[in-house]
Design a protein around this motif. Structure first.
Motif, PDB file in Angstrom:
ATOM      1  N   GLU A  50      24.866 -25.408 -24.039  1.00  0.00           N
ATOM      2  CA  GLU A  50      24.024 -25.587 -25.225  1.00  0.00           C
ATOM      3  C   GLU A  50      24.856 -26.048 -26.415  1.00  0.00           C
ATOM      4  O   GLU A  50      24.418 -26.876 -27.218  1.00  0.00           O
ATOM      5  N   ARG A  67      13.286 -18.346 -26.934  1.00  0.00           N
ATOM      6  CA  ARG A  67      14.704 -18.028 -27.181  1.00  0.00           C
ATOM      7  C   ARG A  67      14.955 -16.516 -27.231  1.00  0.00           C
ATOM      8  O   ARG A  67      16.093 -16.076 -27.141  1.00  0.00           O
ATOM      9  N   LEU A  96      26.013 -21.266 -19.772  1.00  0.00           N
ATOM     10  CA  LEU A  96      24.837 -21.831 -20.441  1.00  0.00           C
ATOM     11  C   LEU A  96      25.069 -21.948 -21.945  1.00  0.00           C
ATOM     12  O   LEU A  96      24.672 -22.939 -22.573  1.00  0.00           O
ATOM     13  N   ASP A  97      25.697 -20.918 -22.535  1.00  0.00           N
ATOM     14  CA  ASP A  97      26.010 -20.984 -23.968  1.00  0.00           C
ATOM     15  C   ASP A  97      26.900 -22.185 -24.266  1.00  0.00           C
ATOM     16  O   ASP A  97      26.703 -22.894 -25.258  1.00  0.00           O
ATOM     17  N   PHE A 128      25.746 -17.000 -17.770  1.00  0.00           N
ATOM     18  CA  PHE A 128      25.174 -17.011 -19.119  1.00  0.00           C
ATOM     19  C   PHE A 128      26.151 -17.617 -20.120  1.00  0.00           C
ATOM     20  O   PHE A 128      25.762 -18.374 -21.015  1.00  0.00           O
ATOM     21  N   GLN A 147      16.675 -24.617 -21.409  1.00  0.00           N
ATOM     22  CA  GLN A 147      15.731 -23.529 -21.649  1.00  0.00           C
ATOM     23  C   GLN A 147      15.213 -22.966 -20.330  1.00  0.00           C
ATOM     24  O   GLN A 147      15.094 -21.754 -20.156  1.00  0.00           O
ATOM     25  N   ALA A 158      21.418 -17.540 -27.854  1.00  0.00           N
ATOM     26  CA  ALA A 158      21.174 -18.872 -27.335  1.00  0.00           C
ATOM     27  C   ALA A 158      19.870 -19.388 -27.924  1.00  0.00           C
ATOM     28  O   ALA A 158      18.809 -18.861 -27.657  1.00  0.00           O
ATOM     29  N   ARG A 213      16.511 -13.948 -24.018  1.00  0.00           N
ATOM     30  CA  ARG A 213      17.968 -13.989 -23.878  1.00  0.00           C
ATOM     31  C   ARG A 213      18.643 -13.251 -25.034  1.00  0.00           C
ATOM     32  O   ARG A 213      19.617 -12.518 -24.841  1.00  0.00           O
ATOM     33  N   ASN A 250      17.903 -20.787 -18.817  1.00  0.00           N
ATOM     34  CA  ASN A 250      17.972 -19.478 -19.477  1.00  0.00           C
ATOM     35  C   ASN A 250      16.852 -18.561 -19.005  1.00  0.00           C
ATOM     36  O   ASN A 250      17.077 -17.395 -18.660  1.00  0.00           O
TER      37      ASN A 250
END
Length: 681
Positions: free
Chosen positions: A97, A371, A93-94, A90, A19, A281, A374, A22
């Protein structure tokens, strides 16, 4: 060492770091030259890598390591951030997660991240810049086909087609760098080709093209009776197609396509696809105090507690509250001074304990709000709109039970605001507005409620269109529509299945309408309303109770039965004489503070066996309110206010109208809890 003992801690810590990554990456995108943010991002990534490696999740550690290499170059001034790098990070990061989600579900955190790793490595070695410079001439240069271009079956189909007099073509297509909806352009190319022949193979696959999992170039193996030059010109004529090259294939070329030289997948194909709007995300929230994302590490004054333990504590306290009520009643009946003093002291202590227990369950709405920046960024890019999300009041606290339920309604409202509410950039400029639209997300306390507002400065609700749609759907007649006020027209959009969208999209609504949002909020004991001014924007306001576990209620009697009405819904209590209740068009009404409001008989709604107000010369009533609607509810008698514990009625009573639950009173009796919202129906 048994790592399973640390798994829960690893998951919680990982979600916190993801988090933070992000949020800070979004900040960096707004100010790419702020190296202090890069330092914070690098530390979070470095910590996450170390934790993953220690726990044995090598895929997670290796992807984080590649991201860390990119961030290290940026923080040392050896690499400047650009749109491609942001997109790849990004996307990384996805993937992280997703891998943490897999671990949470009991998996090993495995994922196919080869394309993302390839893109990250191309950034580190600088080859992604070369790819950008050569992309414009990629189609004209007729690059070699990727490995395993066609299988044996496709080879057989192509040979049979050539034997029957048809031509096998290879068509290389390159889209413009500014192209936003790549999948839509690819669809247009396929639509054109399918009119001229038959597509045998697409590289990348059709699924990857639909999901925009490609850079700007793709290849089609095609069977047709038309000549290559004409098809090349037709494809090149499609909007946002930069170049197209068609080449006729012979038998030897087909054989080489079926048996290619082994080759590594080029890093250029690993360009991060635009984040899909349907998959924002959504880092799972643990509900505890969050650690600061940057700066010097503060001394920890918090501990992580499993939510099940808090639920168990709440249940035990609920039983204590019931026993306290019983003791208070017994002390009153017995009348002993020592017992009364002891019970009063117990009541004060349990009251303080109640306050602490409720605060333990309170969670900042930030755990839901974090959340959304993003998600808004990704949706804005997919819709080609410029949007700024302004969040205020993120530290406002709500009960964990409520927090867990409001995420989906807020996602729906934000998507609706971005998709339907805000105009396109061209539309805003034509309307004399700034090209960047603004969405405000606010939360604040007011009394025993929390209000959450979603507001945008877009086109507002078209009242004429809403009325027309309501009449078309049979919600209203023409005469009824003509009598509606502006606010009443605006609230029509909450009708089941109501949608004014000319075209259903997967961004918001999907044709379902906002009734789903209202149903969810009402089930939480809250309310939702909308204000709008055409051309200036709309504001959705959600009213929610602070907690759903312990509430203050007014206890009332209906003959021998006792009921509880939540105090938050009660405006006033009073007594009305029988002759003051009038009948208007078959409905009972009464005068209340210079207005006329409907009268509801609670005994008739619930079928009370031993009470009927028709026999009373004067009746007690409760005035309840839902939004801008008022009603007077006739009861037998008032017992008094009390803190009550909400208990589910279970499957035995099911969905009984006007009943939302039950509670146990001090004398051991069960009292049903009235749902005031249901009385308005």
């Amino acid at each position: 060492m048994d790592m399973n003992a640390y798994l829960s801690m690893f998951i919680d810590e990982s979600q916190d770091h993801l988090q933070a990554l992000n949020e800070n990456l979004l900040k960096l995108e707004g100010d790419p030259n702020d190296l202090s943010i890069v330092q914070v991002i690098f530390r979070s990534a470095h910590t996450l890598k170390g934790m993953s490696a220690t726990m044995g999740f090598e895929d997670l550690a290796s992807l984080t390591h590649e991201m860390e290499n990119v961030l290290d170059l940026v923080r040392n001034g050896k690499l400047a951030m650009d749109a491609f790098i942001f997109d790849v990070l990004f996307k990384g990061l996805d993937a992280l997660e997703s891998m943490v989600g897999d671990i949470t579900a009991g998996g090993q955190g495995k994922a196919d991240v080869g394309t993302i790793v390839g893109a990250l490595k191309s950034i580190v070695d600088g080859s992604y810049l070369t790819r950008s410079q050569t992309a414009a001439t990629a189609a004209a240069a007729a690059p070699a086909a990727p490995a395993a271009a066609i299988d044996e079956f496709q080879l057989s189909v192509l040979k049979q087609s050539m034997d029957s007099g048809l031509k096998a073509l290879r068509i290389d297509v390159s889209l413009e760098e500014s192209c936003v909806l790549k999948a839509a352009r690819a669809y247009m190319v396929f639509n054109l080709l399918e009119e001229k022949g038959e597509v045998v193979k697409a590289i990348p696959s059709v699924t990857e093209l639909e999901q925009e999992q490609f850079d700007r170039s793709f290849t089609v193996i095609f069977v047709t009776e038309h000549d290559a030059k004409g098809l090349e010109e037709a494809v090149a004529g499609i909007s946002e197609v930069e170049a197209a090259r068609a080449e006729e294939l012979d038998a030897g070329t087909l054989e080489s396509l079926a048996r290619p030289e082994p080759a590594a997948k080029p890093a250029s194909s690993a360009a991060a696809p635009t984040a899909q709007p349907g998959k924002p995300a959504e880092a799972a929230s643990t509900g505890e105090a969050r650690k600061p994302a940057g700066g010097a590490p503060a001394a920890s004054r918090t501990i992580r507690v499993d939510i099940e333990r808090l639920d168990a504590l709440m249940n035990l306290f609920s039983e204590l509250l019931i026993d306290r009520s019983r003791l208070e009643q017994l002390a009153t009946e017995i009348g002993r001074g020592e017992l009364t003093e002891t019970v009063e002291h117990l009541s004060r202590i349990s009251g303080d304990l109640q306050s602490i227990v409720l605060k333990l369950r309170m969670v900042p709405v930030d755990t839901v709000f974090n959340r959304f920046p993003r998600m808004i960024r990704d949706l804005a890019r997919s819709l080609d709109k410029k949007v700024e999300l302004v969040v205020t009041g993120a530290d406002t606290e709500l009960d964990r039970t409520v927090i867990d339920e409001i995420g989906d309604p807020l996602v729906h409202l934000l998507r609706n605001s971005l998709d339907h509410g805000l105009e396109t950039t061209e539309g805003r400029l034509q309307a004399g507005k700034p090209e960047t639209g603004t969405i405000w997300l606010r939360a604040y306390h007011s009394g025993n409620h929390v209000f959450i507002e979603v507001e945008e400065d877009g086109r507002g609700i078209n009242s004429a269109k809403v009325k027309a749609k309501a009449v078309e759907n049979g919600v209203l007649s023409l005469d009824e529509a003509a009598k509606l006020t502006v606010d009443e027209v605006n609230n029509l959009i909450f009708a089941p299945g109501f949608s004014t969208a000319d075209q259903i999209s997967d961004i918001s609504g999907r044709g379902v309408g906002l009734d789903v949002v209202r149903s969810k909020i009402l089930s939480l004991g809250g309310n939702v309303s909308v204000e709008s001014k055409e051309g200036a924007g709309s504001k959705f306001s959600i009213q929610l109770p602070l907690t759903l576990s312990i509430i203050t209620a007014m206890l009332v009697k209906l003959g021998s039965e006792k009921y509880a009405v939540p105090l938050t819904s009660i405006v006033e209590t009073g007594i009305v004489k029988k002759e003051a209740i009038l009948t208007v068009h078959g409905n009972r009404m009464m005068s209340y503070r210079n207005a006329v409001i409907p009268v509801v008989s609670l005994s008739r709604v619930l079928g009370a066996p031993d009470f009927c107000e028709d026999d009373e010369e004067e009746s007690e009533y409760i005035v309840i309110r839902k939004g801008d609607k008022w009603a007077a509810v006739i009861v037998d008698d008032f017992i008094g206010q009390s803190d009550i514990v909400l208990k589910s009625t279970g499957a035995y009573l099911g969905q009984t109208p006007a009943i939302s639950g039950a509670t146990i009173l001090g004398d051991g009796q069960v009292a049903l809890i009235i749902d005031p919202n249901a009385l308005f129906k």
